[in-house]
Design a protein around this motif. Structure first.
Motif, PDB file in Angstrom:
ATOM      1  N   LEU A 193       1.480  25.023  21.292  1.00 54.73           N
ATOM      2  CA  LEU A 193       0.598  25.364  22.415  1.00 54.73           C
ATOM      3  C   LEU A 193       1.066  24.710  23.712  1.00 54.73           C
ATOM      4  CD1 LEU A 193      -2.817  24.939  20.575  1.00 54.73           C
ATOM      5  CD2 LEU A 193      -1.876  27.083  21.439  1.00 54.73           C
ATOM      6  N   HIS A 194       1.654  23.507  23.578  1.00 50.53           N
ATOM      7  CA  HIS A 194       2.059  22.754  24.773  1.00 50.53           C
ATOM      8  C   HIS A 194       3.239  23.392  25.493  1.00 50.53           C
ATOM      9  CE1 HIS A 194      -0.833  19.702  23.913  1.00 50.53           C
ATOM     10  NE2 HIS A 194      -0.368  19.593  22.683  1.00 50.53           N
ATOM     11  N   ARG A 195       3.895  24.345  24.841  1.00 52.48           N
ATOM     12  CA  ARG A 195       4.987  25.029  25.533  1.00 52.48           C
ATOM     13  C   ARG A 195       4.474  25.811  26.741  1.00 52.48           C
ATOM     14  NH1 ARG A 195       8.178  28.116  20.666  1.00 52.48           N
ATOM     15  NH2 ARG A 195       9.268  26.320  19.816  1.00 52.48           N
ATOM     16  N   VAL A 196       3.302  26.403  26.580  1.00 51.35           N
ATOM     17  CA  VAL A 196       2.843  27.336  27.615  1.00 51.35           C
ATOM     18  C   VAL A 196       1.520  26.969  28.285  1.00 51.35           C
ATOM     19  CG1 VAL A 196       4.080  29.360  26.815  1.00 51.35           C
ATOM     20  CG2 VAL A 196       1.889  28.788  25.780  1.00 51.35           C
ATOM     21  N   GLY A 201       2.458  29.861  34.026  1.00 50.41           N
ATOM     22  CA  GLY A 201       3.072  31.167  33.765  1.00 50.41           C
ATOM     23  C   GLY A 201       4.557  31.188  34.093  1.00 50.41           C
ATOM     24  N   THR A 202       5.225  30.032  33.949  1.00 52.49           N
ATOM     25  CA  THR A 202       6.667  29.970  34.258  1.00 52.49           C
ATOM     26  C   THR A 202       7.525  30.342  33.054  1.00 52.49           C
ATOM     27  OG1 THR A 202       6.657  27.638  33.647  1.00 52.49           O
ATOM     28  CG2 THR A 202       6.503  28.141  36.007  1.00 52.49           C
ATOM     29  N   ASN A 203       6.911  30.427  31.869  1.00 47.27           N
ATOM     30  CA  ASN A 203       7.760  30.670  30.699  1.00 47.27           C
ATOM     31  C   ASN A 203       7.152  31.636  29.685  1.00 47.27           C
ATOM     32  OD1 ASN A 203       5.793  29.055  29.672  1.00 47.27           O
ATOM     33  ND2 ASN A 203       7.113  27.319  29.187  1.00 47.27           N
ATOM     34  N   GLY A 204       6.124  32.359  30.078  1.00 47.35           N
ATOM     35  CA  GLY A 204       5.524  33.331  29.176  1.00 47.35           C
ATOM     36  C   GLY A 204       4.187  33.763  29.737  1.00 47.35           C
ATOM     37  N   SER A 418       8.019  14.244  35.705  1.00 43.87           N
ATOM     38  CA  SER A 418       9.145  14.271  34.784  1.00 43.87           C
ATOM     39  C   SER A 418       9.125  15.627  34.077  1.00 43.87           C
ATOM     40  CB  SER A 418       9.040  13.142  33.753  1.00 43.87           C
ATOM     41  OG  SER A 418       7.830  13.276  33.053  1.00 43.87           O
ATOM     42  N   ALA A 419      10.272  15.967  33.478  1.00 42.92           N
ATOM     43  CA  ALA A 419      10.385  17.262  32.808  1.00 42.92           C
ATOM     44  C   ALA A 419       9.471  17.292  31.591  1.00 42.92           C
ATOM     45  CB  ALA A 419      11.820  17.462  32.349  1.00 42.92           C
ATOM     46  N   ASP A 420       8.828  18.432  31.369  1.00 41.66           N
ATOM     47  CA  ASP A 420       8.176  18.647  30.090  1.00 41.66           C
ATOM     48  C   ASP A 420       9.199  19.418  29.257  1.00 41.66           C
ATOM     49  OD1 ASP A 420       6.788  19.727  27.906  1.00 41.66           O
ATOM     50  OD2 ASP A 420       4.881  19.560  28.960  1.00 41.66           O
ATOM     51  N   GLN A 421       9.869  18.705  28.372  1.00 45.84           N
ATOM     52  CA  GLN A 421      10.996  19.286  27.649  1.00 45.84           C
ATOM     53  C   GLN A 421      10.586  20.522  26.850  1.00 45.84           C
ATOM     54  OE1 GLN A 421      13.961  17.926  28.371  1.00 45.84           O
ATOM     55  NE2 GLN A 421      14.879  19.669  27.294  1.00 45.84           N
ATOM     56  N   ARG A 422       9.331  20.496  26.320  1.00 46.43           N
ATOM     57  CA  ARG A 422       8.889  21.646  25.515  1.00 46.43           C
ATOM     58  C   ARG A 422       8.767  22.899  26.378  1.00 46.43           C
ATOM     59  NH1 ARG A 422       3.888  18.276  23.210  1.00 46.43           N
ATOM     60  NH2 ARG A 422       3.755  17.979  25.445  1.00 46.43           N
ATOM     61  N   GLN A 423       8.257  22.706  27.599  1.00 46.18           N
ATOM     62  CA  GLN A 423       8.121  23.859  28.501  1.00 46.18           C
ATOM     63  C   GLN A 423       9.490  24.362  28.943  1.00 46.18           C
ATOM     64  OE1 GLN A 423       5.466  22.656  31.683  1.00 46.18           O
ATOM     65  NE2 GLN A 423       3.654  22.884  30.393  1.00 46.18           N
ATOM     66  N   LEU A 424      10.376  23.418  29.253  1.00 46.60           N
ATOM     67  CA  LEU A 424      11.720  23.788  29.704  1.00 46.60           C
ATOM     68  C   LEU A 424      12.484  24.509  28.594  1.00 46.60           C
ATOM     69  CD1 LEU A 424      13.991  23.623  31.813  1.00 46.60           C
ATOM     70  CD2 LEU A 424      14.558  21.363  30.915  1.00 46.60           C
ATOM     71  N   ASP A 425      12.436  23.957  27.381  1.00 46.62           N
ATOM     72  CA  ASP A 425      13.140  24.589  26.254  1.00 46.62           C
ATOM     73  C   ASP A 425      12.635  26.002  26.020  1.00 46.62           C
ATOM     74  OD1 ASP A 425      14.592  22.326  25.904  1.00 46.62           O
ATOM     75  OD2 ASP A 425      13.438  21.573  24.180  1.00 46.62           O
ATOM     76  N   PHE A 426      11.312  26.162  26.116  1.00 40.80           N
ATOM     77  CA  PHE A 426      10.775  27.501  25.867  1.00 40.80           C
ATOM     78  C   PHE A 426      11.152  28.462  26.997  1.00 40.80           C
ATOM     79  CE2 PHE A 426       7.295  30.703  25.748  1.00 40.80           C
ATOM     80  CZ  PHE A 426       7.758  31.348  24.620  1.00 40.80           C
ATOM     81  N   LYS A 427      11.247  27.937  28.221  1.00 39.84           N
ATOM     82  CA  LYS A 427      11.661  28.813  29.337  1.00 39.84           C
ATOM     83  C   LYS A 427      13.083  29.338  29.087  1.00 39.84           C
ATOM     84  CE  LYS A 427      11.825  29.130  34.409  1.00 39.84           C
ATOM     85  NZ  LYS A 427      10.958  30.308  34.622  1.00 39.84           N
ATOM     86  N   PRO A 432      15.172  33.998  30.256  1.00 42.24           N
ATOM     87  CA  PRO A 432      16.567  33.598  30.501  1.00 42.24           C
ATOM     88  C   PRO A 432      17.043  33.825  31.935  1.00 42.24           C
ATOM     89  CG  PRO A 432      16.441  35.539  29.066  1.00 42.24           C
ATOM     90  CD  PRO A 432      15.058  34.998  29.192  1.00 42.24           C
ATOM     91  N   LYS A 433      16.460  34.785  32.632  1.00 43.53           N
ATOM     92  CA  LYS A 433      16.883  35.011  34.023  1.00 43.53           C
ATOM     93  C   LYS A 433      16.095  34.140  35.018  1.00 43.53           C
ATOM     94  CE  LYS A 433      18.487  39.858  33.869  1.00 43.53           C
ATOM     95  NZ  LYS A 433      18.224  41.209  34.452  1.00 43.53           N
ATOM     96  N   GLY A 434      15.110  33.384  34.531  1.00 44.23           N
ATOM     97  CA  GLY A 434      14.326  32.526  35.436  1.00 44.23           C
ATOM     98  C   GLY A 434      13.484  33.333  36.411  1.00 44.23           C
TER      99      GLY A 434
END
Ligand code: FAD
Length: 464
Positions: A193-196, A201-204, A418-427, A432-434
Motif C-alpha cells: 500500500l505504501h507504494r502508492v 498519483g506519481t506512480n499509478g 528523503s526518497a521513499d524507495q518503495r514509491q520510487l521503485d514502483f514508479k 517508465p516514461k515518467g
C-alpha cells in the motif's frame, strides 16, 4: 519526447472532455495559493486538456493514449490539496476523477468505493445504509474525494483516535492502473500500500479503494475555553490519551485565533482565550466531563447537543486542521502556515510557542501515534518572505521539530526530505516514461538532490 497533444485529444474525443478555457484553468489549480512561495511558482500552470472518465476502462484508455503520445497525466479529485499536488507542472492532461464515484460494497467494518466519490457523500450513504462511518476524513470533507485523500492527504478528523492515514490498518486495499503501453491493473494490500498511498498519483492511478469503517455516532461537538495555552494543550493531550473516552477531534487554538478569526465564536471569547475544538461520542460525555472537572480550568462554552448561541457555528471540524488557516486567510490574505510535528511532549510545544511568539499563532491537532500521542501543528504564520519562511523552518528543525514543508511542491520536500524507495521503485515499474504528475518526485528526476534549497523542476511550464 515532445507530447503530441492534438493526437491524444483526437484519440480521446469520445471520452467527456472540458473545452472551456475557464474550466481548464480552474481544474488545473488547487489550494497551492495558501503558500506565497508556491503562488509565485505555480500560478501560471495550466493543463492542455481535461478529461472526465467515468469508469476504470476509460481511465485505462486515457493512460494508454497519453502514454502513446508522451502526454503527462496529472490526477485531480476535489482539487483541495495544499501543496500544488494536483497541478500539472508540465501541462498535458488533467484527469478529473469525480465522475467515477460509485460505492461498490458496504460490509461489516469496510467499504469498497471508486476514487472520485466525495467523502461527505460516501459517509452519508454509509450512515444511512449501515450505521457506520469512515474512521477519518480531511476537514475538506464536503469537497475532497476518497482517492484524493489517500493519494494526497495524511490524516485529519478521526486521527485523534485512529492515527494517521498511513498507519497500518487505515487503508485495506487499493486497486491501481499503471501508465504503460498496455496499462496493468494491480491490487495492493499490506506493505505494498505504501507504494502508492500519499504518492500524489506519481506512480499509478487509484481506481478502487477498500477502506475500514467504524460505528457512526452523533458526535457531540464542543468548544472548551482555557486561560492558558499550556492548560488547553495539556487537556487535549490527556483527553486523547484517555483510552475509554471515544473522541474524533482534539484541536487547540492558541489565543488570539478564536477571537480574531472565528467569526461566530468571537462574541463568546476574549482575545486572550485559548480554545479546544472537540468531537466526543455521546456515550463518552460522562467520562469527558469527569476528566474536565479534574482540571483546574476548562469551561465548555459551546456544545452541539445543547446550542444556546444565537448563531450556530457550523461543524467543529471546519475550524480544525487546515480550515483554521483558511479562516485566518479570510481576514488577512497575506498570512500563511507551517506543518510541524512536535511529538508527544507538551514542553516542546511550549518551547516552540515561546520561541516563535512574534512570528506565529499556535494551532495544534492531537493525534494518536505509535501507542502514544503526537502534537501536529498547523501554526498560522505572519506574512514573511521566502527567506524568512525558510529560516523559520530551519529554526523549528534546530529545536527537534519535524517540518512537512507546505511551501514546496515535491513529495520529498513536503515529507521527510528523503526518497521513499518503495514509491520510487514502483514508479520505475509502473511509469517508465515518467509521465504521471511529473516534477513531484525529486528522486525520479535528480537522485542526488541535496535539499539545500527549494527544488526547481526543469520541465515546469515557463511563466508567460
Ligand atoms: P486532490 O487535491 O484533487 O488530489 C490530491 C493528490 O492526489 C494530487 O496529487 C492528485 O494528483 C492525486 N490524486 C487524486 N486522485 C487520484 C487517484 N484516483 N489516483 C492517484 N492519484 C490521485 N488534508 C488532510 O490530510 N487532512 C486534513 O484535515 C486536511 N484539511 C484541509 C483543509 C483545507 C481548508 C484545505 C484547503 C486542505 C486540507 N487538506 C487536508 C488537504 C486536502 O484537502 C486533502 O488531502 C484532501 O483529501 C485531498 O482530496 P482531493 O480530492 O481534493 O484531492
Amino acid at each position: 519526447m515532445k507530447p503530441n497533444i492534438a493526437a491524444a485529444k483526437a484519440a480521446l474525443s469520445h471520452i467527456e472532455m472540458d473545452e472551456s478555457p475557464v474550466t481548464i484553468r480552474n481544474k488545473s489549480r488547487d489550494f497551492f495559493w495558501y503558500s506565497p512561495v508556491l503562488k509565485a511558482e505555480m500560478d501560471h500552470l495550466e493543463a492542455d486538456f481535461v478529461v472526465n472518465p467515468k469508469s476504470e476502462a476509460e481511465v485505462i484508455e486515457v493512460l494508454k493514449v497519453c502514454y502513446a503520445h508522451d502526454v503527462p497525466v496529472t490526477m485531480r479529485g476535489g482539487g483541495t490539496g495544499n501543496y500544488g499536488q494536483a497541478m500539472p507542472l508540465a501541462g498535458g492532461c488533467v484527469m478529473h476523477i469525480t465522475g467515477m464515484n460509485r460505492i461498490k460494497e458496504i460490509g461489516q467494518g469496510y467499504v469498497i468505493a471508486e476514487p472520485g466519490i466525495i467523502i461527505k457523500e460516501l459517509d452519508a450513504e454509509l450512515k444511512e445504509k449501515s450505521g457506520q462511518e469512515l474512521r477519518m476524513f480531511p476537514s475538506t470533507y464536503s469537497q475532497a474525494s476518497l482517492g484524493g485523500f489517500v493519494a494526497g492527504g495524511s490524516g485529519g478528523v478521526g486521527s485523534a483516535n485512529w492515527g494517521a492515514l498511513r498507519d497500518l490498518g487505515n487503508i485495506n486495499r487499493l486497486r491501481i492502473v499503471t501508465m504503460e503501453a498496455e496499462p496493468r491493473v494491480l491490487e495492493f494490500t499490506g506493505e505494498e500500500l505504501h507504494r502508492v498511498s500519499h504518492a500524489y498519483g506519481t506512480n499509478g492511478i487509484i481506481t478502487e479503494l477498500e477502506m475500514p469503517l467504524a460505528p457512526a455516532y452523533d458526535w457531540v461537538e464542543m468548544f472548551v475555553r482555557f486561560d492558558t495555552f499550556r492548560a488547553a494543550t495539556e487537556f487535549a493531550g490527556t483527553l486523547t490519551k484517555e483510552p475509554g473516552i471515544l473522541i474524533k477531534l482534539a484541536s487547540v487554538y492558541g489565543a488570539p485565533i478564536a477571537h480574531k478569526y472565528f467569526q461566530r465564536v468571537k462574541a463568546h471569547v476574549t482575545e486572550d482565550d485559548h480554545l479546544c475544538g472537540l468531537m466526543v461520542a455521546p456515550q463518552s460525555m460522562d467520562g469527558f466531563l469527569t476528566l474536565l472537572a479534574r482540571f483546574d480550568e476548562g469551561e465548555v462554552i459551546y456544545r452541539s447537543d445543547d446550542v444556546v448561541w444565537d448563531r450556530h457555528p457550523g461543524p467543529i471540524y471546519e475550524y480544525g486542521w487546515n480550515h483554521t488557516t483558511l479562516r485566518a486567510l479570510k481576514f488577512e490574505k497575506d498570512l500563511t502556515y507551517l506543518q510541524v510535528r512536535y511529538g508527544g511532549d507538551v514542553d516542546k510545544v511550549m518551547a516552540a510557542s515561546e520561541a516563535f511568539a512574534d512570528k506565529l499563532y499556535m494551532h495544534l491537532e492531537v493525534m494518536r501515534e505509535g501507542g502514544g500521542i503526537s502534537f501536529a501543528g498547523l501554526p498560522i504564520v505572519q506574512p514573511m518572505s521566502k527567506a524568512e519562511l525558510d529560516q523559520l523552518v530551519a529554526d523549528h528543525e534546530a529545536m527537534g521539530c519535524m517540518i512537512f514543508n507546505p511551501h514546496r511542491y515535491t513529495l520529498e520536500e513536503g515529507g521527510r526530505q528523503s526518497a521513499d524507495q518503495r514509491q520510487l521503485d514502483f514508479k520505475r515499474e509502473a511509469d517508465p516514461k515518467g509521465l504521471l504528475n511529473p516534477g513531484k518526485m525529486i528522486t525520479w528526476d535528480e537522485p542526488d538532490f541535496d535539499y539545500s534549497d527549494m527544488y526547481s523542476y526543469k520541465g515546469i511550464l515557463p511563466k508567460p
